[in-house]
Each structure stands twice: as structure tokens, then as C-alpha cells.
Design an enzyme around this catalytic site. Sequence first.
Site, PDB file in Angstrom:
ATOM      1  N   LYS A 174       2.839   0.042   8.567  1.00 52.72           N
ATOM      2  CA  LYS A 174       2.735  -0.596   7.245  1.00 52.72           C
ATOM      3  C   LYS A 174       4.144  -0.664   6.651  1.00 52.72           C
ATOM      4  O   LYS A 174       4.556   0.207   5.878  1.00 52.72           O
ATOM      5  CB  LYS A 174       1.775   0.211   6.373  1.00 52.72           C
ATOM      6  CG  LYS A 174       1.308  -0.517   5.124  1.00 52.72           C
ATOM      7  CD  LYS A 174       0.180   0.262   4.467  1.00 52.72           C
ATOM      8  CE  LYS A 174      -0.133  -0.230   3.065  1.00 52.72           C
ATOM      9  NZ  LYS A 174      -0.683  -1.579   2.981  1.00 52.72           N
TER      10      LYS A 174
HETATM   11  C1  LIG Z   1      -2.298  -6.298   5.964  1.00 54.31           C
HETATM   12  C2  LIG Z   1      -3.334  -5.309   5.589  1.00 54.31           C
HETATM   13  N1  LIG Z   1      -4.428  -5.192   6.347  1.00 54.31           N
HETATM   14  C3  LIG Z   1      -5.405  -4.314   6.053  1.00 54.31           C
HETATM   15  C4  LIG Z   1      -5.315  -3.504   4.939  1.00 54.31           C
HETATM   16  C5  LIG Z   1      -6.403  -2.513   4.650  1.00 54.31           C
HETATM   17  O1  LIG Z   1      -5.982  -1.218   4.966  1.00 54.31           O
HETATM   18  P1  LIG Z   1      -6.521   0.027   4.189  1.00 54.31           P
HETATM   19  O2  LIG Z   1      -7.988  -0.012   4.269  1.00 54.31           O
HETATM   20  O3  LIG Z   1      -5.934   1.199   4.870  1.00 54.31           O
HETATM   21  O4  LIG Z   1      -6.036  -0.096   2.781  1.00 54.31           O
HETATM   22  C6  LIG Z   1      -4.194  -3.583   4.112  1.00 54.31           C
HETATM   23  C7  LIG Z   1      -4.063  -2.746   2.945  1.00 54.31           C
HETATM   24  O5  LIG Z   1      -3.357  -1.791   2.945  1.00 54.31           O
HETATM   25  C8  LIG Z   1      -3.182  -4.500   4.441  1.00 54.31           C
HETATM   26  O6  LIG Z   1      -2.095  -4.615   3.685  1.00 54.31           O
END
Ligand SMILES: Cc1ncc(COP(=O)(O)O)c(C=O)c1O
Length: 359
Positions: A174
Site C-alpha cells: 500500500k
Molecule cells: C486500492 C485499494 N484496494 C482495496 C482496498 C481495501 O482494503 P482494506 O479493506 O484493507 O481497507 C483499499 C483500501 O485501503 C485500496 O486502497
Amino acid sequence: MFSRSGKAKDVATPRIVDVVWHDGEFIKWNDARVHVMSHVLHYGSSVFEGIRCYATKRGPAIFRLREHMQRFLNSAKVYRMDHDWTIDDFCNASVELVRRSGLEQCYIRPILFRSLDEEHPAFGVNPFPNPLACYIGAWDWGKYLGDEAIEQGVDVQVSTWNRLTPNSLPAMAKSGANYMNSQLIKMEALLNGFAEGIALDDRGYVSEGSGENIFVVSNGVVNTPPLSSSVLPGITRDSVIQICGELGITIKERSIQRAALYVADEIFFSGTAAEITPIRSVDRIKIGNGKRGEITEQIQKVFFEITAGERPAPGPWLTYVREQETPAGNNGFGEKAADELSSASPLEPAGTVRAAALK
Ligand SMILES: Cc1ncc(COP(=O)(O)O)c(C=O)c1O
């Protein structure tokens, strides 16, 4: 909505927590600043997390804190950001931040990035000479895709932009840089009158939204793209998978063609910000009956009961802030820091909020 000043008139200003955790200390929100020549601003060199803290009868509870912090550590490892912080440091810091905030619910944002050594500045792409800085801030964030979206669903488009390729920018980390791709997807969708965009992967299979994972329900089976479709390993995604397991709903990770979106019975997004948000149309094609589907509603209900602390989770998913010990000793969360808490209200100008030095 798209003013040059960046002041979007339809976006409410969130309530902000007036203290920020910085490299082991609590500082005032207004003191949490970086130099404009910091490496991160020019080259996107940051990794971050987004975590929700929910209001429960037992006080604020942080959702899947350890899992988020493990992903934070993983993202940092991919980008060779060598630091001495441990998962416990980050978890304790988040608990303490929420405790100091006085808020019952909030969104927590840890970020680790390449900064600038002002005495020995370095401006090249090579990140190694640049020091790392770590902050955790928080604010009160409502429903990401709008209050109505949770019940009514959202209208989305398939983006003309593809998601990242695994060997260009890894979607499983991330990193801030990934969100330039997300911004292309989001801006295009908004300008076309949609709430969100769905990106395809480099082979043309469904990947994810700009900030959400996606689930496609067909014939009673819940399908979601595998990590190899360049998706973030979402914590909410994992929660949905486990909730389906508990409810006896078949869940499959499999490649999904774009056309399968149009003929699905139900589709929904998952994410920390978006939580579980139904999708009622894709490219103006109605999904199912154009309303939140039954399976989506079932999963959503269980998810919100768990996050509200009203139903046991499949694992230790909630960290109840008021039930955690206040870490004592030399790590900055000792008695002195607790004393300063009263002057560190999130909404009033704080007095002295700098906690005892950590290290
Ligand atoms: C690109 C992306 N995909 C998926 C998610 C969902 O991830 P999470 O459930 O860990 O927030 C997020 C959010 O953080 C995101 O930015």
C-alpha cells in the site's frame, strides 16, 4: 467539486484529532509538517495504512489493528524502508492516539515516508540517503461513498485505466505512488458522473476499485479476483471471505471477466473507507434488480454487527481502546503523557501535547 483551490464544496471537513504520533512522540496537528523538498513529495516514496475505529458499547474499538499494521510492515519491507519500529509499537501508538482523541469513532492513518535531511539534503531518485519519518494521524470519517450508498448502492463505470502490473508497482504494497493510478480511475469516474471506477488488470480481468476490493455474486456464489489480479490484499476483503465462511456462503477467488460484471446478480465493494458498499449499476447497466442484493445485505449486516461489537467476530478483530493497558515506562506513554491528555482534546486548541520523549 473540482475547484482549483482544492476546496471541494461537497466534501465535509472532517473532525480532526489535534495530536499526531510522530516517530514515537505525540505532537500537535499543526506541527506535523514536512519540507517541500522531501523525497516523498517528488517521488511518491511513502507507504501507509487506513484503519477504522468503531464506536461500541465498550467504547472505541479499532478494527483488525494488527492485520493492518502487519500489512504496513510488509509494504515498508517491499520498499526497503528499514526501520526499528515493531508491530506492537504501531499498535500501541494507535491505541494511545485514539485514547487521546476522545473520539468514539475515527479513521486512523499511519504513514511512513522518505523525508529530507536538511543538513545533508539529497534530491536524487535514490531513496537511501533520505531519512524515514513516521506519523499516525486520525480524523472522524463518515461514509466514504456517501451516506445513502450503503443502502442504495452506487453507480460505477469500468475505467479506461488499467490497474498496476505486478512487476511495475506491486498492488500488494500500500504505497502512496499506487494512488496516482487510483486518482486517474477516481477522477475519470467522477467526471463521468459515477461514484467510483472499476479497473481491469493488465490482462483485462476485473481487478478492483480505486480504493476498494470487489465481490461479484452469481448464482449464490460470491466471487472475488485473486491477488494475482493486482489487488490490494484488503483487510475488509479478508473479513468478507471469513464472514462468508461463517454464513455457509460459497466464496471463490477467481479471475473475473468484465462482461461477468454486467450479468452478475449482485456486486459490492469492500474496504476500510467504503466498508461494504453495494454496486447497483456498471456502465449504466443495472445489476440484478438495481438495488442492494440479498447476499450483500446479509454480509453487510454481519459486518456492521461485528464492527459495532454486537456479534462475535471470527477472530480477535476488535481492539477495545479503553480496555488496553496504557503502556508505561520510557516509551512516551507513561504518566506524564497521560497527564497531558486532558489538554490534547481533538477539537480544541491544545496546550502542551508533546509527550515524554520515547527513545
Ligand atoms: C486500492 C485499494 N484496494 C482495496 C482496498 C481495501 O482494503 P482494506 O479493506 O484493507 O481497507 C483499499 C483500501 O485501503 C485500496 O486502497
